[in-house]
Scaffold this active site. Structure first.
Site, mmCIF file in Angstrom:
data_model
loop_
_atom_site.group_PDB
_atom_site.id
_atom_site.type_symbol
_atom_site.label_atom_id
_atom_site.label_comp_id
_atom_site.label_asym_id
_atom_site.label_seq_id
_atom_site.Cartn_x
_atom_site.Cartn_y
_atom_site.Cartn_z
ATOM 1 C CG ASP A 143 47.239 40.435 44.447
ATOM 2 O OD1 ASP A 143 47.409 39.840 45.525
ATOM 3 O OD2 ASP A 143 46.561 39.971 43.511
ATOM 4 C CG ASP A 202 37.602 47.749 41.676
ATOM 5 O OD1 ASP A 202 37.662 46.623 42.200
ATOM 6 O OD2 ASP A 202 37.339 47.930 40.473
ATOM 7 C CG ASP A 204 38.905 53.684 41.692
ATOM 8 O OD1 ASP A 204 38.882 52.444 41.804
ATOM 9 O OD2 ASP A 204 38.341 54.283 40.752
ATOM 10 C CG ASP A 296 33.574 42.416 36.261
ATOM 11 O OD1 ASP A 296 33.802 41.846 35.173
ATOM 12 O OD2 ASP A 296 33.839 43.617 36.434
#
Length: 541
Positions: A143, A202, A204, A296
């Site tokens: 995105d 994610d 990282d 989540d």
């Protein structure tokens, strides 16, 4: 003679008026003080006493919750109630007849947004997962709004595609729904339809090659399990004092909160990453929704109400990065505190009227999962230790029992340390740091409950990656720098000034020694108010 008499009479009259005025002035001041003491006695002191009682009740709630979670976690350890012993999880292996078909189709999603510092690490780790190449799809959901970063990510995906990896690079022309919107769109592509499970990481996060081998078997052999959640391992925990403090809190969350929920009711909050979902369960729960900033947790609660089970596997660890700048951490904590409160507001009646779960599980979700941990805990931490106790020094009539001021918080603090024994010597710093952050968490909780202005604010947590170690950091360090006056945080400075005033009054006029606690807390607020905490990217970088 008459003139002299007139002057005497005028003088006497003037003196009389002055005397009367002085008497009236004295009566006025006495009246003001009388009114003040009446208000003090009838209004302020009862309000402070009520606040003390309310905070003590909330402290007991938090204490009971902490003890029960630690007891459940200890029980699981002592009696070896590990997931591997509770659920069937035999390794998946192909044979001559079925070959790789014994392995289910797995989708690996990697959502990202302008992740220049970490995109290579996350994409590389996802592509290095050990799984038959024809039974796995790596999906990078980008995105990014920066065209340069978007091109870098695209090139990285093309590089792995040339190496034979089944990787898909997907973008959107908007950011509707933020991460939830990206994940929802990612599930609509035709090539996803054959997939049975989806792993999420994610930008990282760096899963080890055997991640799927150690998690997917739980889902394959137990059709009632919807989610397998792994533990986070922090690669930058030793970067600064702030990351050490975060490590203590996060280790407690995983080692105690997640483990106790998994072992007692097979339910806990999905952490949004480092987990594997059964796609059928996602669809059954209604798919991804973007009505809060904790998509989540939203999905987890809805799936839990559909009677799906969750499993936490603490021995599977995924490398990740803690926010190391104070600005990034504040934004993260606002989202993590506001989102659950807002979700509680929107899902309370759904939990109450759920038909597929027991009354005990409903109570657990409402009271333990939401109220005690995500509303009461933040509220009492700030109001009791940073507002009510300091304010009580001005009123000797207000008495706070020692068990509420010393014994309960000490026990709660020690229980929070069990997750990170190596940092127990930093426990005092952790307490002061958590009390300062409670200001923002408490504010965020009320914003979420009232669904006020910033309730749906989503700010992506900035990562430094290897920025400080890189020789080419000069070109990107500017984005992490801020002007001097932008480092001032008014709320912390105001709270620090208030605590200094309370501590000085206590030191001068009282003999209860509250100032021993209040002074260090005031200094903590002031230090963080001036932004002197966390990693500060030097300008020569």
């Amino acid at each position: 003679m008459e003139a002299k008499l007139s002057r005497v009479l005028v003088l006497v009259a003037n003196k009389g008026y002055e005397l009367l005025f002085s008497v009236a002035e004295i009566d006025f001041h006495e009246g003001i003080w009388l009114i003040w003491w009446k208000i003090r006695e009838k209004v302020i002191i009862p309000m402070v006493n009520f606040a003390v009682i309310l905070c003590l009740v909330m402290s007991i709630m938090v204490f009971i919750e902490k003890v029960s979670m630690c007891a459940a976690s200890l029980y699981a350890k002592v009696f070896r109630r590990r997931p591997q012993r509770i659920y069937k999880c035999d390794p998946i292996a192909g044979d001559e007849e079925t070959g790789n078909l014994a392995y289910p189709m797995v989708l690996v999603q990697v959502p990202m947004y302008n992740e220049k510092e970490v995109y290579q690490l996350s994409v590389g780790a996802a592509c290095n997962i050990s799984w038959p190449s024809n039974r796995i799809i790596i999906q990078v959901l980008d995105d990014s709004t920066d065209p340069i970063i978007k091109e870098l990510v695209r090139n990285e995906c093309e590089k792995w595609l040339k190496k034979g990896k089944n990787i898909k690079y997907e973008t959107r022309n908007n950011r509707n729904g933020y991460k939830a919107g990206a994940l929802k769109v990612g599930m609509t592509y035709d090539y996803v339809q054959p997939c049975e499970y989806v792993a999420m990481f994610d930008a990282d996060f760096q899963p080890s090659p055997d991640f799927l081998m150690r998690t997917i078997p739980f889902l394959v052999h137990n059709p009632d399990i919807a989610l397998v959640q792994a533990r986070w391992k922090f690669v930058n925990a030793n970067e600064c004092l702030m990351t050490r403090m975060q490590e203590m809190s996060m280790d407690y969350h995983f080692k105690v909160e997640q483990e106790s929920g998994s072992s007692t009711v097979a339910f806990f909050g999905f952490n949004g990453t480092a987990g594997v979902w059964r796609i059928q369960a996602i669809n059954d729960a209604g798919g991804w929704q973007d009505r809060t900033t904790v998509e989540d947790m939203d999905l987890a609660v809805r799936a839990g109400l559909k009677a799906w089970k969750f499993v936490y596997v603490g021995n599977v660890q995924v490398k990740s990065e803690l926010p190391s700048t104070f600005k990034a951490y504040r934004y993260q904590q606002h989202r993590w505190s506001c989102g659950p409160a807002n979700l509680f507001r929107k899902m309370l009646w759904d939990v109450i009227y759920a038909k597929k779960v027991s009354l005990w599980k409903k109570f657990y979700v409402i009271y333990s999962f939401f109220i005690a941990r995500r509303i009461v805990s933040h509220t009492v931490t700030f109001f009791f230790y940073c507002v009510v106790i300091p304010f009580s020094v001005f009123f000797p009539e207000v008495e706070i029992p020692k068990w509420g001021m010393v014994y309960l918080p000490t026990t709660i603090t020690l229980l929070n340390c069990v997750g990170t024994p190596r940092s127990i010597h930093l426990v005092i710093f952790w307490v002061l740091f958590e009390n300062v952050m409670a200001l923002h968490r408490c504010k965020a909780v009320f914003i979420g409950l009232l669904e006020a202005g910033r309730a749906n604010e989503w700010v992506v947590t900035e990562k430094l990656g290897d920025l400080l170690k890189s020789n080419s950091a000069a070109s990107i360090a500017k984005r992490f720098q801020s002007k001097f006056w932008e480092r001032f945080h008014i709320l912390e400075l105001v709270a620090g000034a208030y605590l200094v005033l309370c501590a000085l009054y206590d030191y001068v006029y009282r003999d209860d020694y509250y100032f021993i606690y209040i002074f260090p807390q005031a200094i903590s607020f002031i230090i963080m108010g001036f932004g002197y905490i966390g990693t500060i990217v030097p300008r020569d970088k």
